[in-house]
Design a protein around this motif. Structure first.
Motif, mmCIF file in Angstrom:
data_model
loop_
_atom_site.group_PDB
_atom_site.id
_atom_site.type_symbol
_atom_site.label_atom_id
_atom_site.label_comp_id
_atom_site.label_asym_id
_atom_site.label_seq_id
_atom_site.Cartn_x
_atom_site.Cartn_y
_atom_site.Cartn_z
ATOM 1 N N GLU A 292 0.830 -1.212 0.000
ATOM 2 C CA GLU A 292 0.000 0.000 0.000
ATOM 3 C C GLU A 292 0.859 1.255 0.000
ATOM 4 O O GLU A 292 0.576 2.235 -0.685
ATOM 5 C CB GLU A 292 -0.911 0.002 1.223
ATOM 6 N N ASN B 118 2.568 2.023 -3.488
ATOM 7 C CA ASN B 118 1.646 2.027 -4.612
ATOM 8 C C ASN B 118 2.124 3.008 -5.685
ATOM 9 O O ASN B 118 2.390 4.179 -5.417
ATOM 10 C CB ASN B 118 0.247 2.423 -4.135
ATOM 11 N N ARG C 3 -1.278 -13.654 -5.827
ATOM 12 C CA ARG C 3 -2.526 -12.955 -6.171
ATOM 13 C C ARG C 3 -2.244 -11.488 -6.514
ATOM 14 O O ARG C 3 -2.854 -10.930 -7.434
ATOM 15 C CB ARG C 3 -3.504 -13.041 -5.003
ATOM 16 N N VAL C 4 -1.309 -10.880 -5.791
ATOM 17 C CA VAL C 4 -0.944 -9.493 -6.096
ATOM 18 C C VAL C 4 -0.353 -9.395 -7.500
ATOM 19 O O VAL C 4 -0.670 -8.479 -8.273
ATOM 20 C CB VAL C 4 0.052 -8.957 -5.052
ATOM 21 N N SER D 150 -3.391 -10.141 -10.148
ATOM 22 C CA SER D 150 -4.550 -9.247 -10.234
ATOM 23 C C SER D 150 -4.349 -7.895 -9.565
ATOM 24 O O SER D 150 -5.198 -7.009 -9.689
ATOM 25 C CB SER D 150 -5.779 -9.933 -9.614
ATOM 26 N N GLN E 226 -4.464 -7.456 -6.418
ATOM 27 C CA GLN E 226 -5.366 -7.417 -5.272
ATOM 28 C C GLN E 226 -4.736 -8.096 -4.059
ATOM 29 O O GLN E 226 -3.954 -9.041 -4.199
ATOM 30 C CB GLN E 226 -6.693 -8.113 -5.604
ATOM 31 N N TYR E 227 -5.098 -7.594 -2.855
ATOM 32 C CA TYR E 227 -4.627 -8.207 -1.617
ATOM 33 C C TYR E 227 -5.630 -7.868 -0.520
ATOM 34 O O TYR E 227 -6.477 -6.957 -0.675
ATOM 35 C CB TYR E 227 -3.229 -7.706 -1.241
ATOM 36 N N VAL F 147 -11.157 -6.215 -0.029
ATOM 37 C CA VAL F 147 -10.135 -6.403 -1.052
ATOM 38 C C VAL F 147 -9.541 -5.046 -1.415
ATOM 39 O O VAL F 147 -10.265 -4.102 -1.747
ATOM 40 C CB VAL F 147 -10.709 -7.081 -2.307
ATOM 41 N N GLU F 148 -8.226 -4.961 -1.341
ATOM 42 C CA GLU F 148 -7.518 -3.730 -1.668
ATOM 43 C C GLU F 148 -6.836 -3.895 -3.036
ATOM 44 O O GLU F 148 -6.542 -4.998 -3.479
ATOM 45 C CB GLU F 148 -6.459 -3.415 -0.619
ATOM 46 N N LYS F 149 -6.599 -2.759 -3.681
ATOM 47 C CA LYS F 149 -5.919 -2.755 -4.980
ATOM 48 C C LYS F 149 -4.586 -2.024 -4.858
ATOM 49 O O LYS F 149 -4.454 -1.062 -4.096
ATOM 50 C CB LYS F 149 -6.785 -2.063 -6.037
ATOM 51 N N THR F 150 -3.610 -2.489 -5.597
ATOM 52 C CA THR F 150 -2.311 -1.834 -5.614
ATOM 53 C C THR F 150 -1.707 -1.936 -7.005
ATOM 54 O O THR F 150 -2.021 -2.866 -7.762
ATOM 55 C CB THR F 150 -1.354 -2.461 -4.589
#
Length: 409
Positions: free
Chosen positions: A101, A104, A126-127, A130, A132-133, A141-144
């Motif tokens: 995070e 980013n 997964r990061v 996609s 996502q984590y 679900v967070e995006k980076t």
């Protein structure tokens, strides 16, 4: 950017083809966003290449962070990388942002990736796939948007086969493999690096400049440098601080190289290692090898008899040696066997009258008796001192004490 420009910008010294190839790969992959796996031995400069890739990428204005996966405890690495919510675990008194995070839009360098726990590897996969984590203790679900550069000093493929690294993560990271050559494969660069390091350190500590004579240069180049550039730099600093002579000779330089390097370059000294606690099987092997050696000697003597058709003058001279051979083995009842081998007597009828005054000995082949004899002889030689006798036999004192009780010695 040309290779020479990259070297000047990042302080890379050397003209090795392997080094130039690694720089060229980094230069080509930098403008992209694909993951890179950097492999190389410890101290070879893997982190330098991660900086090159980041600084020459569109993310150069974004944040960059280097994370040593092997230095973070297994229980907290998920929190360090992905963050956690308040109360996620004991001691989590507040919310915490993870590295993915925080960085980013930038680049994260995961050093010693092979040390990462398998559960964390699944999160990282997964990061990468996609972006996502999920934070520890959260369901959101967070995006980076982070570029991952990984590095390791072990063979990751072997770790995959041994079940210590996820195969899918390996192929996801290994989109572009980048191997940093060890210093021993860059012999033409060793002296250049040494001169640069000594020049920097003599200026820093205001000590006399250092030069190497021809013998010292050969020592420097032919050493394998298991610690690579880091080890070479440390040695150059030691010389700059400790030496006051302008010219360093070969013997002087050898004093700064670990003693193991003068021989087989072993990772540790073996002279002071404790002896293993050998089993009864090892004792029997020792006895059998001794018996085999004696049998070879006897075969040679018998072959001499057969070749010359009887007892020869040369063979008769071996009487003392044969008696010594059998004297070394104490026969049951403490009796010793004597051999007398006489010279052949030639008569007037063109024949040989060969006189034998020898006692035929049938040697015992019992392993227990042989074992008892060896232990008894060792104790006698060292006047009953079990420790010295055990060292002579190649076993531990504890094993010797047990054998003494078992054999009623």
């Amino acid at each position: 950017m040309e290779i020479q420009e990259i070297k000047q910008r990042y302080g890379i010294i050397g003209n090795s083809p392997l080094l130039n190839r690694a720089i060229n790969i980094a230069n080509q992959v930098a403008p992209t966003d694909i993951s890179v796996l950097i492999t190389g031995e410890s101290g070879s400069g893997k982190e330098v290449f991660s900086h090159i890739i980041h600084q020459m990428s569109p993310r150069k204005h974004g944040p960059f962070i280097a994370v040593n996966c092997g230095a973070i405890p297994e229980g907290t690495i998920d929190s360090e990388l992905f963050g956690h919510e308040k109360g996620a675990y004991t001691g989590a008194v507040g919310e915490r942002k993870g590295y993915f995070e925080t960085v980013n839009g930038g680049t994260i360098f995961l050093d010693e990736i092979a040390e990462m726990p398998l559960g964390t590897q699944a999160r990282l996969l997964r990061v990468l796939e996609s972006g996502q984590y999920i934070k520890v203790g959260s369901s959101k679900v967070e995006k980076t948007n982070v570029r991952v550069i990984a590095a390791t000093n072990v063979d990751v493929y072997d770790a995959v086969k041994n079940g210590k690294f996820r195969e899918d993560l390996y192929y996801r990271l290994n989109t572009v493999p980048l191997r940093i050559p060890p210093l021993r494969d860059r012999k033409e660069d060793i002296y250049l690096l040494f001169r640069k390091f000594t020049s920097d350190f003599t200026d820093k500590y205001r000590t006399p400049p250092i030069q190497l004579d021809e013998e010292a240069q050969q020592v420097l180049i032919n050493y394998s440098w298991p610690g690579n550039v880091r080890q070479l730099k440390n040695m150059a600093e030691q010389l700059a601080v400790l030496e006051r002579e302008h010219v360093i000779t070969g013997p002087t330089l050898l004093t700064y190289i670990p003693q193991e390097a003068n021989g087989k370059n072993l990772p540790m000294r073996i002279g002071n290692q404790a002896k293993e606690d050998f089993s009864e099987r090892d004792i029997l092997y020792k006895v059998l090898f001794d018996m085999k050696r004696d049998m070879v000697e006897l075969k040679k003597l018998v072959a001499d008899i057969i070749e010359h058709g009887g007892v020869t003058p040369g063979f008769a001279n071996q009487s003392q040696a044969i008696n010594q051979l059998y004297r070394d083995i104490e026969m049951p009842g403490n009796t010793e066997q004597q051999f007398t081998i006489q010279q052949p007597v030639i008569n007037n009828n063109d024949g040989y009258n060969i006189t034998h005054d020898a006692e035929e000995v049938e040697e015992s082949l019992s392993l227990i008796e042989k074992e008892s004899d060896l232990i008894r002889k060792a104790l006698k030689k060292h006047k009953g001192k079990r420790k010295l006798a055990a060292n002579e036999l190649g076993i531990s004192e504890r094993t010797l004490y047990r054998k003494i009780k078992e054999l009623n010695l």
